[in-house]
Design an enzyme around this catalytic site. Structure first.
Site, short mmCIF file in Angstrom:
data_model
loop_
_atom_site.label_atom_id
_atom_site.label_comp_id
_atom_site.label_asym_id
_atom_site.label_seq_id
_atom_site.Cartn_x
_atom_site.Cartn_y
_atom_site.Cartn_z
N TYR A 180 1.60 -4.15 -0.79
CA TYR A 180 0.26 -4.43 -1.31
C TYR A 180 -0.74 -3.40 -0.78
O TYR A 180 -1.61 -2.91 -1.51
CB TYR A 180 -0.18 -5.84 -0.92
CG TYR A 180 -1.44 -6.27 -1.63
CD1 TYR A 180 -1.37 -6.95 -2.85
CD2 TYR A 180 -2.69 -5.96 -1.13
CE1 TYR A 180 -2.50 -7.32 -3.53
CE2 TYR A 180 -3.85 -6.32 -1.80
CZ TYR A 180 -3.75 -7.01 -3.01
OH TYR A 180 -4.89 -7.36 -3.68
N PHE A 209 -16.42 10.77 -25.12
CA PHE A 209 -15.34 10.03 -25.78
C PHE A 209 -15.83 8.61 -26.04
O PHE A 209 -16.74 8.12 -25.38
CB PHE A 209 -14.07 10.03 -24.90
CG PHE A 209 -12.94 9.29 -25.55
CD1 PHE A 209 -12.38 9.78 -26.72
CD2 PHE A 209 -12.47 8.09 -25.04
CE1 PHE A 209 -11.35 9.08 -27.36
CE2 PHE A 209 -11.44 7.39 -25.67
CZ PHE A 209 -10.89 7.88 -26.84
N ASP A 210 -15.19 7.92 -27.00
CA ASP A 210 -15.65 6.57 -27.44
C ASP A 210 -15.82 5.60 -26.27
O ASP A 210 -16.80 4.86 -26.21
CB ASP A 210 -14.65 5.90 -28.39
CG ASP A 210 -13.98 6.84 -29.36
OD1 ASP A 210 -14.10 8.07 -29.19
OD2 ASP A 210 -13.33 6.34 -30.28
N ASP A 223 -15.34 14.34 -16.99
CA ASP A 223 -14.32 13.49 -17.60
C ASP A 223 -13.12 14.41 -17.75
O ASP A 223 -13.06 15.26 -18.64
CB ASP A 223 -14.81 12.97 -18.96
CG ASP A 223 -13.72 12.17 -19.69
OD1 ASP A 223 -12.53 12.27 -19.30
OD2 ASP A 223 -14.05 11.47 -20.65
N ALA A 275 -9.80 14.09 -18.30
CA ALA A 275 -8.54 13.66 -18.92
C ALA A 275 -7.65 14.86 -19.27
O ALA A 275 -6.45 14.83 -19.05
CB ALA A 275 -8.83 12.84 -20.18
N LYS A 293 -3.02 11.74 -20.00
CA LYS A 293 -2.99 13.00 -20.77
C LYS A 293 -2.37 14.09 -19.89
O LYS A 293 -1.15 14.15 -19.74
CB LYS A 293 -4.40 13.38 -21.22
CG LYS A 293 -4.94 12.51 -22.35
CD LYS A 293 -5.60 11.26 -21.92
CE LYS A 293 -6.32 10.55 -23.03
NZ LYS A 293 -6.75 9.20 -22.62
N HIS A 313 -12.26 0.47 -36.99
CA HIS A 313 -11.05 1.21 -37.33
C HIS A 313 -9.79 0.69 -36.64
O HIS A 313 -8.69 1.10 -36.96
CB HIS A 313 -11.23 2.72 -37.13
CG HIS A 313 -11.29 3.18 -35.71
ND1 HIS A 313 -12.17 2.67 -34.79
CD2 HIS A 313 -10.58 4.11 -35.06
CE1 HIS A 313 -11.99 3.29 -33.65
NE2 HIS A 313 -11.03 4.15 -33.78
N1 F0G Z 1 -11.93 10.28 -21.79
C1 F0G Z 1 -11.36 10.99 -22.79
C2 F0G Z 1 -11.83 12.37 -23.07
C3 F0G Z 1 -10.33 10.42 -23.55
O1 F0G Z 1 -9.77 11.13 -24.53
C4 F0G Z 1 -9.91 9.11 -23.25
C5 F0G Z 1 -8.83 8.47 -24.03
C6 F0G Z 1 -10.53 8.42 -22.20
C7 F0G Z 1 -11.54 9.04 -21.50
C8 F0G Z 1 -10.14 7.00 -21.83
O2 F0G Z 1 -8.95 7.01 -21.16
O3 F0G Z 1 -7.40 5.71 -22.62
O4 F0G Z 1 -6.88 6.13 -20.21
O5 F0G Z 1 -8.66 4.55 -20.84
N2 F0G Z 1 -8.38 8.95 -25.11
C9 F0G Z 1 -7.27 8.45 -25.91
C10 F0G Z 1 -7.15 9.24 -27.17
C11 F0G Z 1 -7.27 6.97 -26.12
O6 F0G Z 1 -6.34 8.84 -28.03
O7 F0G Z 1 -7.80 10.27 -27.32
P1 F0G Z 1 -7.92 5.78 -21.22
#
Ligand code: F0G
Length: 460
Positions: A74, A126-127, A217, A219, A260, A451
């Site tokens: 843990y 990102f969304d 960010d 990723a 990623k 979507h």
């Molecule tokens: N930031 C970026 C630039 C991303 O592309 C994503 C996720 C996230 C943050 C969030 O990360 O999914 O680990 O919680 N992108 C995926 C995509 C979902 O299909 O582009 P997560």
């Protein structure tokens, strides 16, 4: 445009997984049952899945070996310390917090750093990033350079920030109202487009002058570093770890979806310079994710992430990966699609306004092309246009987004170039009869997350 690495893939294949082979008749039925929504198609019926590059990587034998080294204690598991040292080596930040994925890292860091009413400035969010900004009662403002919205511009760094416009905004609104600046590397929403080191240095200069924290960010940080090496003067002879260290030195911290560039199927983390921010994050971490040495993950996942982070910066791997993206871009363009140029780091984006000019935006051209491709060959892609980002005005009329893109995101180390040929050949046959693509209409519109949750049908 980058070309394929002459030597071929820098790996050989040790384990294989069968893929779904279906007939056109079966796919007609599958689409009908799925309400013409790619997200509802069970993956066993997908032949080549280019819906996302997130969490879909093939792990290496070394990572799988690491899975067996999971220490499931843990508190204080050894895998956490391996992850911490990989993040410190690459990101240079001393404080490391694991999370179960990227959006959890965004949630926790923003809870710790933002106050309601703050502005958050960035290149393009990102969304989930913009959703978390708004969830904290804050306002996101994007300052992407104009070339970033031009799908035909050949600018080498279409993820760059328009620094002058950003600084004007800070002067007008007051630095004290800006909670943070977020640079997304690479910029996913306009095609996986990189940000140059020079641009990052300039944004950092502004951030420091006004005392605003600069967060990455990260990723797709390793793909961004690779583009800097290939496209920016002065970096051609630097190693990728040297480039990463310089890049992160200009900021105060990062959130990272490890699904990623860190080559794992699940995982994420926060890394920061400030002990004070770190301590605040821990309060929320324990509430939402878990104890600080596991952060919502198993020990084995932490180990795979630690190893994947280091592998993700390997130059031969990146040359092959980004070469494959460029290869698919060239093949899709030869097939008659209008491809966003230059191709980015993690996929090919097709401009559907230009590829299907006969379709009005309210017929969801990107998703209509996506359906046509699935029907033709079982290839799954994802529309990033009106269905995902369109808004409704007070009278219920559409406010269309600037871009209507179809994304072909390529999982890392998963598909061969022959798979890419299948995708391109399918595009070619679909576009030969592009006039037959009549568009889609909403049968049931989900009030939120349209979507992911709506039901559609093809227009006659
Ligand atoms: N930031 C970026 C630039 C991303 O592309 C994503 C996720 C996230 C943050 C969030 O990360 O999914 O680990 O919680 N992108 C995926 C995509 C979902 O299909 O582009 P997560």
């Amino acid at each position: 445009m980058l070309t394929r690495r002459p030597g071929g893939e820098p790996f050989k294949i040790k384990a294989v997984e069968p893929v779904g082979i279906t007939t056109r008749q079966q796919r007609e039925e599958i689409l009908r049952k799925a309400g013409y929504l790619q997200f509802r198609i069970p993956s066993e019926f997908v032949y080549i899945d280019l819906m996302t590059d997130s969490g879909t990587s093939a792990m290496s034998d070394n990572q799988w070996a690491g899975i067996m080294m999971g220490d499931e204690a843990y508190a204080g598991c050894r895998n956490f310390f391996n992850l911490e040292s990989a993040v410190r080596d690459i990101f240079t930040y001393p404080y490391v917090i694991p999370t179960h994925q990227g959006r959890a890292a965004e949630n926790i860091l923003m809870l710790a750093m933002l106050r309601p009413g703050d502005y958050v400035l960035g290149n393009m969010f990102f969304d989930t990033t913009i959703a978390h900004i708004e969830h904290k009662g804050c306002i996101g403002e994007e300052f992407l350079i104009p070339e970033g919205y031009d799908t035909e511009s050949e600018h080498p760094f279409k993820g760059n920030v328009d620094v002058e416009r950003m600084e004007d905004f800070i002067k007008k609104n007051g630095a004290s109202r800006v909670g943070m600046i977020i640079i997304t590397i690479t910029s996913n929403s306009n095609g996986g487009q990189p940000v140059s080191m020079r641009n990052i240095r300039e944004v950092s200069g502004v951030a420091r002058q006004y005392g605003i924290p600069l967060i990455f960010d990260a990723a797709r940080y390793s793909e961004n570093c690779f583009f800097i090496k290939k496209r920016e003067r002065g970096y051609e002879d630097k190693t990728l770890p040297e480039i990463a260290a310089e890049l992160f030195s200009y900021g105060d911290g990062a959130t990272c979806s490890a699904k990623k560039c860190a080559l794992v199927n699940i995982g994420g983390f926060i890394a920061v310079k400030s002990k004070e921010v770190y301590d605040k994050c821990l309060q929320y971490l324990v509430l939402f994710e878990g104890f600080p040495t596991y952060g919502g993950l198993a020990g084995r996942d932490l180990e795979a992430m630690a190893r994947g982070l280091r592998q993700g910066l390997d130059e031969a791997y990146l040359e092959d990966r980004i070469g494959q993206v460029a290869y698919l871009a060239r093949r899709l363009s030869e097939a008659g699609a209008s491809v966003v140029t230059p191709p980015g780091g993690h996929g090919v984006y097709v401009d559907c306004k230009k590829t299907l000019p006969h379709l009005e935006m309210d017929k969801f051209p990107a998703d209509a092309l996506s359906v046509a491709l699935y029907l033709d060959s079982g290839v799954r892609t994802v529309g990033l246009g009106t269905l995902a980002f369109g808004r409704k005005d007070a009278g219920g009329g559409w406010v269309f987004p600037e871009l209507e893109l179809l994304r072909f995101a390529i999982p890392r180390r998963v598909y061969t170039d022959r798979h890419m040929d299948v995708v391109a050949d399918s595009m070619s046959s679909v576009l030969k009869d592009r006039g037959n693509i009549k568009g889609l209409r909403l049968v049931k519109e989900a009030p939120r997350l349209r979507h992911f949750l709506s039901t559609l049908e093809p227009l006659p």
